[in-house]
Design a protein around this motif. Structure first.
Motif, PDB file in Angstrom:
ATOM      1  N   LEU A 181       0.826  -1.203   0.000  1.00  0.00           N
ATOM      2  CA  LEU A 181       0.000   0.000   0.000  1.00  0.00           C
ATOM      3  C   LEU A 181       0.863   1.258   0.000  1.00  0.00           C
ATOM      4  N   LYS A 182       1.910   1.260   0.804  1.00  0.00           N
ATOM      5  CA  LYS A 182       2.812   2.411   0.831  1.00  0.00           C
ATOM      6  C   LYS A 182       3.559   2.548  -0.494  1.00  0.00           C
ATOM      7  N   TYR A 183       3.853   1.439  -1.136  1.00  0.00           N
ATOM      8  CA  TYR A 183       4.517   1.504  -2.436  1.00  0.00           C
ATOM      9  C   TYR A 183       3.588   2.149  -3.468  1.00  0.00           C
ATOM     10  N   TRP A 184       2.301   1.798  -3.423  1.00  0.00           N
ATOM     11  CA  TRP A 184       1.319   2.482  -4.277  1.00  0.00           C
ATOM     12  C   TRP A 184       1.348   3.986  -4.001  1.00  0.00           C
ATOM     13  N   ASN A 185       1.409   4.338  -2.739  1.00  0.00           N
ATOM     14  CA  ASN A 185       1.403   5.755  -2.339  1.00  0.00           C
ATOM     15  C   ASN A 185       2.611   6.503  -2.896  1.00  0.00           C
ATOM     16  N   ASP A 218      -5.994  -9.738  -4.340  1.00  0.00           N
ATOM     17  CA  ASP A 218      -6.775  -8.850  -5.198  1.00  0.00           C
ATOM     18  C   ASP A 218      -8.031  -8.360  -4.491  1.00  0.00           C
ATOM     19  N   TYR A 219      -8.738  -9.254  -3.812  1.00  0.00           N
ATOM     20  CA  TYR A 219      -9.940  -8.845  -3.095  1.00  0.00           C
ATOM     21  C   TYR A 219      -9.608  -7.967  -1.890  1.00  0.00           C
ATOM     22  N   GLU A 220      -8.495  -8.262  -1.243  1.00  0.00           N
ATOM     23  CA  GLU A 220      -8.089  -7.447  -0.096  1.00  0.00           C
ATOM     24  C   GLU A 220      -7.885  -5.990  -0.531  1.00  0.00           C
ATOM     25  N   PHE A 221      -7.190  -5.800  -1.649  1.00  0.00           N
ATOM     26  CA  PHE A 221      -6.919  -4.432  -2.097  1.00  0.00           C
ATOM     27  C   PHE A 221      -8.164  -3.764  -2.673  1.00  0.00           C
ATOM     28  N   GLN A 222      -9.050  -4.541  -3.252  1.00  0.00           N
ATOM     29  CA  GLN A 222     -10.301  -3.963  -3.740  1.00  0.00           C
ATOM     30  C   GLN A 222     -11.080  -3.343  -2.583  1.00  0.00           C
ATOM     31  N   GLY A 223     -11.212  -4.100  -1.499  1.00  0.00           N
ATOM     32  CA  GLY A 223     -11.925  -3.590  -0.333  1.00  0.00           C
ATOM     33  C   GLY A 223     -11.148  -2.507   0.396  1.00  0.00           C
ATOM     34  N   LEU A 224      -9.818  -2.667   0.464  1.00  0.00           N
ATOM     35  CA  LEU A 224      -9.001  -1.724   1.225  1.00  0.00           C
ATOM     36  C   LEU A 224      -9.013  -0.337   0.597  1.00  0.00           C
ATOM     37  N   PHE A 225      -8.798  -0.252  -0.710  1.00  0.00           N
ATOM     38  CA  PHE A 225      -8.795   1.062  -1.354  1.00  0.00           C
ATOM     39  C   PHE A 225     -10.149   1.749  -1.220  1.00  0.00           C
ATOM     40  N   GLU A 268      -9.305   0.774 -10.513  1.00  0.00           N
ATOM     41  CA  GLU A 268      -8.248   0.057 -11.229  1.00  0.00           C
ATOM     42  C   GLU A 268      -8.158  -1.392 -10.767  1.00  0.00           C
ATOM     43  N   VAL A 269      -8.345  -1.615  -9.479  1.00  0.00           N
ATOM     44  CA  VAL A 269      -8.325  -2.978  -8.949  1.00  0.00           C
ATOM     45  C   VAL A 269      -9.484  -3.784  -9.534  1.00  0.00           C
ATOM     46  N   THR A 270     -10.662  -3.193  -9.575  1.00  0.00           N
ATOM     47  CA  THR A 270     -11.822  -3.884 -10.135  1.00  0.00           C
ATOM     48  C   THR A 270     -11.584  -4.247 -11.597  1.00  0.00           C
ATOM     49  N   LEU A 271     -10.968  -3.331 -12.346  1.00  0.00           N
ATOM     50  CA  LEU A 271     -10.627  -3.608 -13.739  1.00  0.00           C
ATOM     51  C   LEU A 271      -9.669  -4.787 -13.834  1.00  0.00           C
ATOM     52  N   ALA A 272      -8.635  -4.798 -12.995  1.00  0.00           N
ATOM     53  CA  ALA A 272      -7.649  -5.889 -13.019  1.00  0.00           C
ATOM     54  C   ALA A 272      -8.301  -7.223 -12.674  1.00  0.00           C
ATOM     55  N   ALA A 287      -2.171  -4.350 -15.546  1.00  0.00           N
ATOM     56  CA  ALA A 287      -3.004  -3.405 -14.789  1.00  0.00           C
ATOM     57  C   ALA A 287      -2.518  -3.266 -13.356  1.00  0.00           C
ATOM     58  N   TRP A 288      -2.132  -4.383 -12.746  1.00  0.00           N
ATOM     59  CA  TRP A 288      -1.617  -4.322 -11.375  1.00  0.00           C
ATOM     60  C   TRP A 288      -0.289  -3.568 -11.333  1.00  0.00           C
ATOM     61  N   ARG A 289       0.552  -3.773 -12.350  1.00  0.00           N
ATOM     62  CA  ARG A 289       1.841  -3.079 -12.395  1.00  0.00           C
ATOM     63  C   ARG A 289       1.635  -1.572 -12.576  1.00  0.00           C
TER      64      ARG A 289
END
Length: 299
Positions: A181-185, A218-225, A268-272, A287-289
Motif C-alpha cells: 500500500l505504501k509503495y502504491w502511495n 486482489d480482493y483485499e486491495f479492492q476492499g481496502l482502497f 483500477e483494482v476492479t478492472l484488473a 493493470a496491477w503493475r
C-alpha cells in the motif's frame, strides 16, 4: 506466465530488505548514531518507525533513529522545540554538509545522495535517515514539534506492539499488505504522495484491515482502497493515544485529493480483477503493475 497469487508474493518479497540492503542500512544508521553520541549525552538510541516495524517500503528512505537524551541535556526541554532541532542540525551539518541535512518539524533528515533508477533500484543503498531527539517522560517520550511550538508525547514502542498484533491477527500478511500500500502511495504517477505522512496509511490499516486474512490479495486491495477512500476524512488518532491525530498533517484539500486517487485505485483494482476473470492474465498483470509501480512483477 506467473499466477496472480505468485505475482503478489513476489511483489511482497521485492519490498523486503535483502542482506546487502540490511548491511548498508546498518552501516549508515550506525555512522549517524555514533556521530550524534559524540555530540550529545544520549541514554539510549534505537531504530523506530516503519523500518523497525517492518512496514517500510522501497526505495528505502527516512529510516528513523530515536535518540533518548540524558538528563544532563534536559535544558533543551525547557526551551522552544526549535532549539534542540537547531542543535542537532548543526551537529549533523558538521559531518554531512548543509546540502545533505534538512530540518523537519519533529526531526532532521540526512540525505545520502543515492540515485533511484526507473525500476526503483538503489544498488542496495538506503536514501536517507531521520534523526529524532527525545526525552523520557515516564513510560513514554516527548519529542519537539516546531510546527506547533510544543513538545509532544509519543511512544514508538506502542506503535510497534500494535503493528505486531495486527500482523498476527492477519495470518502474517498485514505488514506485507501495508508495504504494498505504501509503495502504491509512492508511485510517481501521482506526483505528490496521495496520503502524507505514509504512517497515516499504516494507522488506517490497523482499523480498515479487519476480519482476518481472506486468502486473496486482489480482493483485499479492492476492499481496502474503497474503505480508505470512504474514511480518509475521518480523524485518525495516534495509535499510542498520546500525540495529536496523525491525520492532522492533511488539510481538507489534501484529503479530497487523496479520496479521488484512492477511489481511482479501487476502480483500477476492479478492472484488473475483471481482466483476470476473462482469462486475460497478461493484461491483468499489466493493470496491477500500472497501479503499484515497477516492483510489481509480470513474470
Amino acid at each position: 506466465m506467473i499466477s496472480l497469487d505468485d505475482a503478489f508474493r513476489k511483489f511482497r518479497s521485492r519490498l523486503e530488505l535483502n542482506e546487502n540492503e540490511k548491511k548498508n542500512a546498518i552501516a549508515r544508521h550506525t555512522e549517524v548514531r555514533e556521530h550524534i553520541n559524540s555530540k550529545f549525552k544520549v541514554d539510549r538510541d534505537f531504530l523506530t518507525g516503519s523500518y523497525a516495524r517492518y512496514t517500510k517500503t522501497k526505495p528505502l528512505k527516512d529510516v528513523d533513529i530515536f535518540f533518548e537524551l540524558a538528563d544532563s541535556e534536559r535544558g533543551y526541554r525547557d526551551k522552544a522545540p526549535s532549539e534542540v532541532i537547531d542543535a542537532f542540525y548543526t551537529a549533523l551539518v558538521e559531518k554531512y554538509g548543509h546540502e545533505k541535512v534538512s530540518k523537519q518539524s519533529r526531526s532532521l533528515n540526512v540525505d545520502f545522495g543515492v540515485d533511484v533508477d526507473s525500476d526503483d533500484n538503489t544498488h542496495y543503498r538506503i536514501l536517507s535517515v531521520d534523526v529524532i531527539p527525545a526525552f523520557r517522560a515516564g513510560d513514554d517520550y516527548e519529542i519537539p514539534d516546531t510546527a506547533s511550538g510544543a513538545w509532544i508525547k509519543t511512544n514508538p514502542e506502542k506503535h510497534a506492539t500494535k503493528a505486531t498484533a495486527a500482523n498476527k491477527a492477519y495470518s502474517g500478511e498485514w505488514k506485507g499488505i501495508v508495504r504494498m500500500l505504501k509503495y502504491w502511495n509512492n508511485n510517481p504517477k501521482h506526483g505528490e504522495k496521495p496520503v502524507k505522512p505514509s504512517f497515516l496509511l499504516e494507522v488506517m490499516a490497523l482499523d480498515c484491515l479487519h476480519g482476518g486474512w481472506g486468502g486473496r490479495f486482489d480482493y483485499e486491495f479492492q476492499g481496502l482502497f474503497a474503505t480508505l477512500a470512504t474514511r480518509i476524512h475521518d480523524t485518525w488518532p495516534d495509535p499510542a493515544g498520546l500525540g495529536p491525530p496523525v491525520s492532522d498533517s492533511m488539510d481538507a484539500a489534501r484529503k479530497a485529493r487523496a479520496k479521488t486517487l484512492l477511489e481511482a485505485a479501487a476502480r483500477e483494482v476492479t478492472l484488473a480483477i475483471n481482466l483476470a476473470r476473462q482469462g486475460k492474465n497478461g493484461q491483468a498483470l499489466d493493470a496491477w503493475r500500472t497501479l503499484f509501480g515497477p516492483k510489481f512483477p509480470k513474470s
